[in-house]
Each structure stands twice: as structure tokens, then as C-alpha cells.
Design an enzyme around this catalytic site. Structure first.
Site, PDB file in Angstrom:
ATOM      1  N   SER A 178      38.784  72.355  35.858  1.00 31.67           N
ATOM      2  CA  SER A 178      39.015  73.461  34.923  1.00 31.67           C
ATOM      3  C   SER A 178      40.303  74.215  35.212  1.00 31.67           C
ATOM      4  O   SER A 178      40.585  75.226  34.571  1.00 31.67           O
ATOM      5  CB  SER A 178      37.845  74.451  34.990  1.00 31.67           C
ATOM      6  OG  SER A 178      36.667  73.816  34.603  1.00 31.67           O
ATOM      7  N   TRP A 231      45.396  75.404  40.068  1.00 31.52           N
ATOM      8  CA  TRP A 231      46.343  76.389  39.528  1.00 31.52           C
ATOM      9  C   TRP A 231      45.912  77.807  39.898  1.00 31.52           C
ATOM     10  O   TRP A 231      46.710  78.624  40.376  1.00 31.52           O
ATOM     11  CB  TRP A 231      46.422  76.216  38.005  1.00 31.52           C
ATOM     12  CG  TRP A 231      47.477  77.020  37.316  1.00 31.52           C
ATOM     13  CD1 TRP A 231      48.628  77.514  37.868  1.00 31.52           C
ATOM     14  CD2 TRP A 231      47.473  77.427  35.946  1.00 31.52           C
ATOM     15  NE1 TRP A 231      49.348  78.195  36.912  1.00 31.52           N
ATOM     16  CE2 TRP A 231      48.661  78.160  35.727  1.00 31.52           C
ATOM     17  CE3 TRP A 231      46.587  77.225  34.880  1.00 31.52           C
ATOM     18  CZ2 TRP A 231      48.983  78.699  34.474  1.00 31.52           C
ATOM     19  CZ3 TRP A 231      46.903  77.760  33.633  1.00 31.52           C
ATOM     20  CH2 TRP A 231      48.094  78.488  33.430  1.00 31.52           C
ATOM     21  N   HIS A 262      32.668  75.734  43.554  1.00 33.68           N
ATOM     22  CA  HIS A 262      32.179  75.168  42.285  1.00 33.68           C
ATOM     23  C   HIS A 262      30.682  75.489  42.107  1.00 33.68           C
ATOM     24  O   HIS A 262      30.065  75.041  41.153  1.00 33.68           O
ATOM     25  CB  HIS A 262      32.333  73.646  42.273  1.00 33.68           C
ATOM     26  CG  HIS A 262      33.751  73.149  42.223  1.00 33.68           C
ATOM     27  ND1 HIS A 262      34.711  73.699  41.408  1.00 33.68           N
ATOM     28  CD2 HIS A 262      34.364  72.122  42.865  1.00 33.68           C
ATOM     29  CE1 HIS A 262      35.858  73.036  41.568  1.00 33.68           C
ATOM     30  NE2 HIS A 262      35.670  72.090  42.449  1.00 33.68           N
TER      31      HIS A 262
HETATM   32  P1  A3P Z   1      44.603  67.495  33.456  1.00 31.70           P
HETATM   33  O1  A3P Z   1      43.849  66.370  34.097  1.00 31.70           O
HETATM   34  O2  A3P Z   1      44.150  67.790  32.060  1.00 31.70           O
HETATM   35  O3  A3P Z   1      46.075  67.313  33.529  1.00 31.70           O
HETATM   36  P2  A3P Z   1      41.207  71.219  38.980  1.00 31.70           P
HETATM   37  O4  A3P Z   1      42.317  71.898  39.689  1.00 31.70           O
HETATM   38  O5  A3P Z   1      40.067  72.132  38.664  1.00 31.70           O
HETATM   39  O6  A3P Z   1      40.813  69.973  39.656  1.00 31.70           O
HETATM   40  O7  A3P Z   1      41.782  70.843  37.532  1.00 31.70           O
HETATM   41  C1  A3P Z   1      42.770  69.866  37.407  1.00 31.70           C
HETATM   42  C2  A3P Z   1      43.468  70.074  36.074  1.00 31.70           C
HETATM   43  O8  A3P Z   1      44.348  71.207  36.167  1.00 31.70           O
HETATM   44  C3  A3P Z   1      44.320  68.879  35.716  1.00 31.70           C
HETATM   45  O9  A3P Z   1      44.292  68.821  34.290  1.00 31.70           O
HETATM   46  C4  A3P Z   1      45.665  69.301  36.261  1.00 31.70           C
HETATM   47  O10 A3P Z   1      46.759  68.599  35.701  1.00 31.70           O
HETATM   48  C5  A3P Z   1      45.682  70.772  35.874  1.00 31.70           C
HETATM   49  N1  A3P Z   1      46.632  71.549  36.689  1.00 31.70           N
HETATM   50  C6  A3P Z   1      46.914  71.414  38.012  1.00 31.70           C
HETATM   51  N2  A3P Z   1      47.863  72.265  38.381  1.00 31.70           N
HETATM   52  C7  A3P Z   1      48.218  72.972  37.287  1.00 31.70           C
HETATM   53  C8  A3P Z   1      49.176  74.010  37.048  1.00 31.70           C
HETATM   54  N3  A3P Z   1      49.964  74.478  38.002  1.00 31.70           N
HETATM   55  N4  A3P Z   1      49.255  74.501  35.789  1.00 31.70           N
HETATM   56  C9  A3P Z   1      48.469  74.035  34.806  1.00 31.70           C
HETATM   57  N5  A3P Z   1      47.545  73.057  34.970  1.00 31.70           N
HETATM   58  C10 A3P Z   1      47.413  72.525  36.196  1.00 31.70           C
END
Ligand code: A3P
Length: 298
Positions: free
Chosen positions: A49, A53, A112
Site C-alpha cells: 500500500s 514510501w 501490517h
Molecule cells: P507498485 O508495485 O504499484 O509500483 P509497499 O511499500 O507497501 O510494499 O508498497 C510497494 C508499492 O509502493 C509499490 O507499488 C512501489 O513501487 C510503491 N513505492 C515504493 N516507493 C515509493 C515511493 N517513494 N513513492 C511512491 N510509491 C512508492
């Protein structure tokens, strides 16, 4: 070594993995042993989600002193995976508790764990929790890709159809998606001083105002001087997808997870490239029914 559908156990209404790191036993042990401090900050999400980030943004904003010498090349977020800067209570912390027992240090954690299964100590502590929610369709797509990076050769790849069926039945680590979101959303309305509810989509569009909001909620508001000299933009820049994915191109977070698995597209709406119209309508229906009393827009 399966991810998503294998080795899941239902505990208190949610599915949990059974692995060395996360298991129902760990959740029960945390319930007995974990001691929250009122000054703790918890970042709660469903996997995929935007946890990485959010971890980076919160780490950067509470550690603003790290920018002082303007030496970005040594900033922890650019020399290490954000997951190494801010641990999950159900994995790293559980194995490493002694390091985090100083009652005077500010402790940043992620989790989580669904709201209703959080250690009672967290609920009683009055600490602050930030919840980041993302459109279920993009969570599903992100999870599909992540799972296939992690699955070993014996299990073979998951098809998108299998992942969709499992997700829509609520079967995913710490799912059902909808119940997880509802749990935190409800408390964010009842106790807005304790739980801040954000969405990935709104963070993408209104990043600066959300970072400002986050800082205020967490007790680290930006002064006028800081705003004037660009502190918010500096944090956004360092935590941008481009910067973090570049810094995590190589190496592993753990032996079984490459750093770059956490950075794929980082966009809103990639689901349109994966879901059929029928799949999209099914998820819309479930979301409409489950969220009928919530005001969440993606
Ligand atoms: P996508 O697979 O749609 O690209 P989590 O961190 O909860 O595991 O979620 C991973 C998702 O957040 C991935 O999405 C990833 O690319 C995205 N993500 C990771 N770093 C990010 C950032 N700095 N800004 C925006 N999205 C980011």
C-alpha cells in the site's frame, strides 16, 4: 516460501503468513511481551500500500537534523533500504527487542497487523498511528508482481487470475483488504488525535500538504522558517520513487528479498493494465458493499 496463497492461517478474522518471521505465534507472543510507549509512532498498512514510501517520509521528517550538513550522499535513506531505517514490530523488533527499550528515545515502528489484533499495550498507550490505504486494485497488482519476485522455483509463478481470486476472497497476508482498512478507518474517526488515515492516491497528488499534515500530527510541525527554506520539498525529493529506487537498485533487504522488489512503478492506476472489465466490476462491487458507510475515495 509461498507468498500470497500458501501457508496462510486465519487468526482473529485475518489471514497471516506462517514463516520464520511472521506467524500467528509471533502475534500472540507480541501480545504478551511487547511494551508500547506513549511517545511511539506506528505506521500501519496492508502490504503493497506504500509502506516503504511512508517509512521513508516519516523517517526523514522526524530526523530533519540529518539534512543539516546538506550531505545527502550519506543520508541513511540513500545508503540503506527504508525498511532498515524503520522496523516492523512483527519481524525485526520481535527478534531484536533489547535495542528498543529506552523509554526516552523516540521509537518509530511499522506494522501490517490489523487494528483489532494489535498488542493491547499499543492500544492502551495513547501513541500515534498513521494508516496508509491504497486502492484495492493497485494493491492487488502490486502484490501479484511482488509475489512472483519472491516465489521460489518449486511453487512456480502465480497467474494474475489466481491472485485476483484469492484477493477478492480476502485471502492475502493480513487480509481481507477491506476489513483491514475498515478497522483503522473507524478508529481514525473515533480518535483522530491517535490515528491519522491517509491514502496513497491523495499522497501522490497533494504530497506537500500531506507531509505537512503528517508532521503536525506526529508532533514535528514545520516552522515558518523551515517552510520558507524548502524543508518540505527536500523531504519529498529525497523520498521520491526515483531517488529511493535508484538507491535500492542493488543488494538485498533480507536474504530472500532483493531491495528493488519494493520499487516497481510507484504509480496510481496501473490496475488498468492488468484487470479485465469483469474483474474491475467485481472489485468495485465488493468495495461498494464493504465501504458503504465510509467516505474513502481513491
Ligand atoms: P507498485 O508495485 O504499484 O509500483 P509497499 O511499500 O507497501 O510494499 O508498497 C510497494 C508499492 O509502493 C509499490 O507499488 C512501489 O513501487 C510503491 N513505492 C515504493 N516507493 C515509493 C515511493 N517513494 N513513492 C511512491 N510509491 C512508492
Amino acid at each position: 516460501k509461498g507468498w500470497i496463497t500458501e501457508n496462510l492461517y486465519l487468526y482473529q478474522g485475518f489471514w497471516h503468513q506462517s514463516s520464520r518471521r511472521i506467524s500467528v505465534e509471533t502475534l500472540m507472543a507480541l501480545q504478551d511481551t511487547f511494551k508500547a510507549h506513549p511517545t511511539d509512532i506506528y505506521l500501519a498498512t496492508l502490504p503493497k500500500s506504500g509502506t516503504t514510501w511512508l517509512k521513508a517520509l516519516v523517517f526523514a521528517l522526524v530526523n530533519r537534523n540529518l539534512f543539516k550538513d546538506n550531505c545527502l550522499s550519506t543520508h541513511p535513506l540513500l545508503v540503506s533500504n527504508p525498511h532498515n531505517c524503520l522496523p516492523f514490530i512483527e519481524t525485526e523488533i520481535f527478534r531484536d527487542t533489547p535495542t528498543y527499550t529506552d523509554p526516552h528515545s523516540l521509537r518509530l515502528f511499522a506494522t501490517h497487523i490489523p487494528y483489532t489484533s494489535l498488542p493491547q499495550s499499543i492500544l492502551d498507550s495513547g501513541c500515534r498511528i498513521v494508516y496508509l490505504c491504497r486502492n484495492p486494485k493497485d494493491v492487488l497488482v502490486s502484490m501479484f508482481h511482488f509475489a512472483n519476485r519472491l516465489r521460489d522455483k518449486l511453487l512456480g509463478p502465480l497467474t494474475f487470475e489466481e491472485t485476483f481470486t484469492s484477493f477478492s476472497k480476502g485471502v492475502m497476508p493480513t487480509g481481507p483488504y477491506w476489513d483491514h482498512v475498515k478497522g483503522y478507518h473507524k478508529v481514525s474517526l473515533e480518535q483522530p488525535e491517535n490515528v491519522l488515515f491517509l491514502t496513497y492516491e491523495d499522497m501522490k497528488i497533494h504530497t506537500a500538504s500531506n507531509v505537512k499534515r503528517l508532521a503536525k500530527f506526529l508532533g514535528f510541525p514545520f516552522s515558518e522558517d523551515e517552510e520558507a527554506e524548502g524543508a518540505i520539498q527536500r523531504i519529498i525529493r529525497i523520498c521520491s520513487f526515483e531517488n529511493l529506487s535508484e538507491a535500492n537498485k542493488h543488494g538485498n533487504f533480507r536474504e530472500d528479498i532483493p531491495n528493488d522488489a519494493f520499487f516497481r512503478e510507484g504509480k496510481v492506476g496501473d490496475w488498468t493494465n492488468h484487470l479485465t472489465d469483469e474483474m474491475s466490476s467485481i472489485l468495485d462491487e465488493i468495495t461498494k458493499e464493504k465501504f458503504h458507510d465510509l467516505h474513502i475515495s481513491f
